[in-house]
Design a protein around this motif. Structure first.
Motif, PDB file in Angstrom:
ATOM      1  N   ASP A 156      -3.530   2.247 -33.619  1.00  0.00           N
ATOM      2  CA  ASP A 156      -3.180   1.686 -32.316  1.00  0.00           C
ATOM      3  C   ASP A 156      -4.249   0.749 -31.758  1.00  0.00           C
ATOM      4  O   ASP A 156      -4.218   0.401 -30.580  1.00  0.00           O
ATOM      5  N   GLN A 213     -10.103   2.169 -24.485  1.00  0.00           N
ATOM      6  CA  GLN A 213      -9.151   3.229 -24.794  1.00  0.00           C
ATOM      7  C   GLN A 213      -9.308   4.393 -23.817  1.00  0.00           C
ATOM      8  O   GLN A 213     -10.372   4.605 -23.250  1.00  0.00           O
ATOM      9  N   GLU A 224      -6.710   8.654 -26.590  1.00  0.00           N
ATOM     10  CA  GLU A 224      -6.722   7.751 -27.740  1.00  0.00           C
ATOM     11  C   GLU A 224      -8.002   7.857 -28.561  1.00  0.00           C
ATOM     12  O   GLU A 224      -8.167   7.147 -29.555  1.00  0.00           O
ATOM     13  N   ILE A 256      -4.296  -1.346 -28.129  1.00  0.00           N
ATOM     14  CA  ILE A 256      -5.353  -1.074 -27.146  1.00  0.00           C
ATOM     15  C   ILE A 256      -6.087  -2.352 -26.785  1.00  0.00           C
ATOM     16  O   ILE A 256      -6.378  -2.617 -25.612  1.00  0.00           O
ATOM     17  N   ARG A 282      -3.978  -4.551 -24.507  1.00  0.00           N
ATOM     18  CA  ARG A 282      -4.005  -4.026 -23.146  1.00  0.00           C
ATOM     19  C   ARG A 282      -5.319  -4.393 -22.446  1.00  0.00           C
ATOM     20  O   ARG A 282      -5.333  -4.769 -21.272  1.00  0.00           O
ATOM     21  N   THR A 283      -6.412  -4.340 -23.205  1.00  0.00           N
ATOM     22  CA  THR A 283      -7.729  -4.645 -22.652  1.00  0.00           C
ATOM     23  C   THR A 283      -7.862  -6.120 -22.283  1.00  0.00           C
ATOM     24  O   THR A 283      -8.298  -6.465 -21.179  1.00  0.00           O
TER      25      THR A 283
END
Length: 209
Positions: free
Chosen positions: A174, A137, A141, A178, A181-182
């Protein structure tokens, strides 16, 4: 005929924080806190630290599950320290787009099964233990949390110790976005040693090859 509907426990192996008050859950809770510390998912801060001035304090809770072997015998009790994401909307300005993470389409799963049958391939399942606690993050965030029951600390001044998140917690509004995305960055990167060098499918963002 008349039917009365009531909210029932979805599974006899799922437990709420209230149901996890007994000594049965002491060790699972300790193991969960140890995992959070090992993964460096949080930084302890005092409530009067200037670093967190003005940040809203979010709540945490416990969720429990009795994990079983394929034959139904008990494998272990698992405790998870969860953020109260249901309360985030009262404290945080998070849009629907911030919360969203893609999942594989039904048509993709059907195509996957068909290809596996035609090629006589076996499916290999995998899991990432503590996945969300390893999400990358950014600074905006980060969340400020009050630790769950049983792990709250107050100093001699009466000031409570809080957790400043370094990685998203399960239940965080979220956290799914996250983590997506990671893991996407990991799968598509060709950088050693962790990058997989995969290509993300343009038709289904949950498929990589």
């Amino acid at each position: 005929e008349l039917y009365a509907l009531s909210k029932a426990k979805s599974s006899p192996d799922i437990f709420s924080e209230r149901q996890m008050a007994g000594p049965r859950w002491d060790e699972p809770k300790q193991k969960e806190i140890a995992k959070i510390i090992r993964l460096e998912a949080k930084t302890d801060v005092w409530a009067d630290d200037p670093l967190i001035k003005g940040m809203p304090i979010c709540e945490m809770t416990w969720a429990g599950r009795c994990k079983r072997n394929p034959d139904g015998t008990v494998l272990k009790d698992n405790a998870r320290c969860c953020a109260r994401g249901d309360l985030d909307k009262l404290r945080l300005n998070i849009t629907a787009n911030d919360k969203t993470a893609p999942v594989a389409r039904n048509s993709t799963n059907l195509a996957y099964d068909a290809c596996a049958c035609l090629r006589a391939q076996h499916r290999k399942d995998y899991d990432v233990p503590g996945a969300y606690l390893q999400g990358d993050q950014n600074a905006s965030e980060r969340r400020l949390y009050r630790p769950p029951a049983g792990f709250r600390v107050v100093d001699e001044r009466g000031v409570e110790q809080l957790w400043l998140s370094n990685h998203p917690f399960y239940g965080q509004t979220d956290a799914g976005a996250i983590w997506n995305r990671t893991i996407n960055a990991t799968l598509t990167s060709d950088r050693e040693p962790d990058g997989c060098g995969f290509e993300r499918c343009s038709q289904d963002p949950s498929v990589y090859a």
